[in-house]
Design a protein around this motif. Structure first.
Motif, PDB file in Angstrom:
ATOM      1  N   GLY A  69     -51.074  -4.860  -4.417  1.00  0.00           N
ATOM      2  CA  GLY A  69     -52.442  -4.734  -4.888  1.00  0.00           C
ATOM      3  C   GLY A  69     -53.295  -5.970  -4.645  1.00  0.00           C
ATOM      4  N   GLN A  70     -54.178  -6.249  -5.611  1.00  0.00           N
ATOM      5  CA  GLN A  70     -55.075  -7.392  -5.494  1.00  0.00           C
ATOM      6  C   GLN A  70     -54.299  -8.698  -5.393  1.00  0.00           C
ATOM      7  OE1 GLN A  70     -58.588  -7.371  -8.155  1.00  0.00           O
ATOM      8  NE2 GLN A  70     -57.917  -5.341  -8.805  1.00  0.00           N
ATOM      9  N   TRP A  74     -54.686 -11.491  -2.519  1.00  0.00           N
ATOM     10  CA  TRP A  74     -54.935 -12.887  -2.911  1.00  0.00           C
ATOM     11  C   TRP A  74     -53.890 -13.805  -2.296  1.00  0.00           C
ATOM     12  CZ3 TRP A  74     -52.453 -16.111  -6.767  1.00  0.00           C
ATOM     13  CH2 TRP A  74     -53.207 -17.221  -7.161  1.00  0.00           C
ATOM     14  N   SER A  80     -60.956 -14.054  -4.769  1.00  0.00           N
ATOM     15  CA  SER A  80     -61.087 -13.029  -5.803  1.00  0.00           C
ATOM     16  C   SER A  80     -62.457 -12.355  -5.782  1.00  0.00           C
ATOM     17  CB  SER A  80     -60.835 -13.650  -7.186  1.00  0.00           C
ATOM     18  OG  SER A  80     -61.768 -14.684  -7.450  1.00  0.00           O
ATOM     19  N   LEU A  83     -62.488  -9.024  -4.304  1.00  0.00           N
ATOM     20  CA  LEU A  83     -61.540  -8.065  -4.859  1.00  0.00           C
ATOM     21  C   LEU A  83     -62.032  -7.373  -6.128  1.00  0.00           C
ATOM     22  CD1 LEU A  83     -58.345 -10.251  -4.369  1.00  0.00           C
ATOM     23  CD2 LEU A  83     -59.010  -8.268  -3.008  1.00  0.00           C
ATOM     24  N   GLY A  84     -63.049  -7.911  -6.772  1.00  0.00           N
ATOM     25  CA  GLY A  84     -63.517  -7.294  -7.996  1.00  0.00           C
ATOM     26  C   GLY A  84     -64.442  -8.215  -8.760  1.00  0.00           C
ATOM     27  N   VAL A  89     -57.502 -12.998 -10.594  1.00  0.00           N
ATOM     28  CA  VAL A  89     -56.735 -11.826 -10.172  1.00  0.00           C
ATOM     29  C   VAL A  89     -55.607 -11.554 -11.160  1.00  0.00           C
ATOM     30  CG1 VAL A  89     -55.206 -10.951  -8.353  1.00  0.00           C
ATOM     31  CG2 VAL A  89     -57.286 -12.204  -7.752  1.00  0.00           C
ATOM     32  N   THR A 115     -51.487  -3.525   2.469  1.00  0.00           N
ATOM     33  CA  THR A 115     -52.348  -4.003   1.383  1.00  0.00           C
ATOM     34  C   THR A 115     -53.761  -3.492   1.563  1.00  0.00           C
ATOM     35  OG1 THR A 115     -51.020  -6.005   1.063  1.00  0.00           O
ATOM     36  CG2 THR A 115     -53.290  -6.055   0.265  1.00  0.00           C
ATOM     37  N   LEU A 119     -55.703  -1.202  -1.184  1.00  0.00           N
ATOM     38  CA  LEU A 119     -56.966  -1.603  -1.797  1.00  0.00           C
ATOM     39  C   LEU A 119     -58.042  -0.551  -1.550  1.00  0.00           C
ATOM     40  CD1 LEU A 119     -57.026  -5.402  -0.890  1.00  0.00           C
ATOM     41  CD2 LEU A 119     -56.363  -4.354  -3.059  1.00  0.00           C
ATOM     42  N   LEU A 123     -59.288   0.390  -5.260  1.00  0.00           N
ATOM     43  CA  LEU A 123     -60.425  -0.379  -5.754  1.00  0.00           C
ATOM     44  C   LEU A 123     -61.690   0.469  -5.738  1.00  0.00           C
ATOM     45  CD1 LEU A 123     -60.073  -3.928  -4.121  1.00  0.00           C
ATOM     46  CD2 LEU A 123     -59.321  -3.164  -6.381  1.00  0.00           C
ATOM     47  N   ALA A 131     -62.982  -6.199   0.321  1.00  0.00           N
ATOM     48  CA  ALA A 131     -61.607  -6.697   0.429  1.00  0.00           C
ATOM     49  C   ALA A 131     -61.031  -6.432   1.817  1.00  0.00           C
ATOM     50  CB  ALA A 131     -60.732  -6.046  -0.638  1.00  0.00           C
TER      51      ALA A 131
END
Length: 288
Positions: A69-70, A74, A80, A83-84, A89, A115, A119, A123, A131
């Motif tokens: 995941g994130q 990372w 970060s 990523l959100g 993270v 990955t 994502l 996400l 991302a």
């Protein structure tokens, strides 16, 4: 002496285990430490490196787990912000090896291409695109690798959010803001903009974040630029931006500057401005 009364030290400051929550808040407020990932802190003087990220994950990820995941993105080097909305993270891992894996800094992690697909699937759409763009821009994943990985998950005619993100992804996006801006234009039905547009002036070369150079209106072309708070907020920076855009106007370019609030607000001022110039009705409301 009880164990919780044994002294700990941070930058020469003694404290005990029972004082950790209070001391932690105090050290954060003083700007002496920063959160690397959720629940792991480090002295602000320590540089962000691949080794530091791996060491931080090793503190919370089980030895036989696979980072995903994130946290995987990372560890592969993505910041970060892409990523959100959270500044740090969350550690994520699995014990099931259902995707291709690689070893990064001694940690087992799902591969960069896998990955990217994960994502895209999990996400929210703007962060999924920023991302995957970041993975491509950093050359952690190639366009060919992404296409091969996404083909294993999505049929060619798949119109799901994740499949669209993989198709929209572009290595030329240089920041998350540019990715979010591109998604707004695509979502409004304006079509794919060009990225990192070169404009030759008499004395210098300009680069535009994105635009529509092949769709001139009355001899002018449309360019859009994402102005981050960090690089476009001071009076000096704003004067520089205005001077630059005046010069671009003389070269036949109409520039729409876009700030973060323009991207995340609910009012469709951006779509209306672009549609007005291109003489095209935007598709509204926004779908994300």
């Amino acid at each position: 002496m009880f164990e919780y009364d044994m002294p700990y030290y941070f930058a020469g400051i003694p404290f005990t285990a029972r004082q950790v929550p209070r001391k932690l808040g105090w050290l954060l407020a003083r700007g002496e430490i920063r959160e690397v990932i959720r629940g792991v802190y480090v002295d602000v003087r320590v540089t962000d490196t691949p080794e530091l990220r791996a060491d931080a994950l090793r503190l919370v990820v089980p030895p036989d787990a696979i980072v995903r995941g994130q946290a995987a993105a990372w560890l592969h080097g993505i910041d970060s912000t892409a990523l959100g909305p959270e500044t740090t993270v969350r550690p994520q891992w699995t014990f099931e090896e259902t995707s291709p894996t690689v070893v990064v800094q001694g940690l087992k992690v799902i591969s960069p291409a896998a990955t990217a697909v994960e994502l895209a699937k999990h996400l929210k759409q703007p962060f999924a695109l920023s991302a995957v763009d970041a993975l491509l821009h950093s050359k952690t994943v190639s366009a060919t690798e992404l296409k091969t990985a996404s083909a294993a998950y999505f049929p060619e005619d798949d119109c799901s959010k994740a499949a669209r993100v993989c198709r929209y992804a572009d290595h030329r996006a240089a920041s998350p803001g540019e990715s979010w801006l591109r998604l707004r234009l695509l979502d409004a039905g304006f079509g794919r903009p060009d990225l990192q547009i070169r404009v030759d002036g008499p004395n210098r070369v300009y680069r535009l974040d994105l635009g529509y150079p092949d769709r001139p209106i009355d001899g002018r072309r449309l360019g859009l630029e994402y102005d981050s708070d960090e690089w476009h907020s001071s009076a000096r920076q704003q004067v520089r931006d205005e001077t630059r855009r005046t010069e671009l106007a003389d070269l036949g370019w109409h520039i729409i500057p876009v700030r973060r609030t323009d991207l995340w607000g609910s009012y469709p001022a951006l779509e209306l401005a672009v549609g007005s110039f291109l003489c095209q009705e935007p598709r509204l409301p926004r779908r994300w």
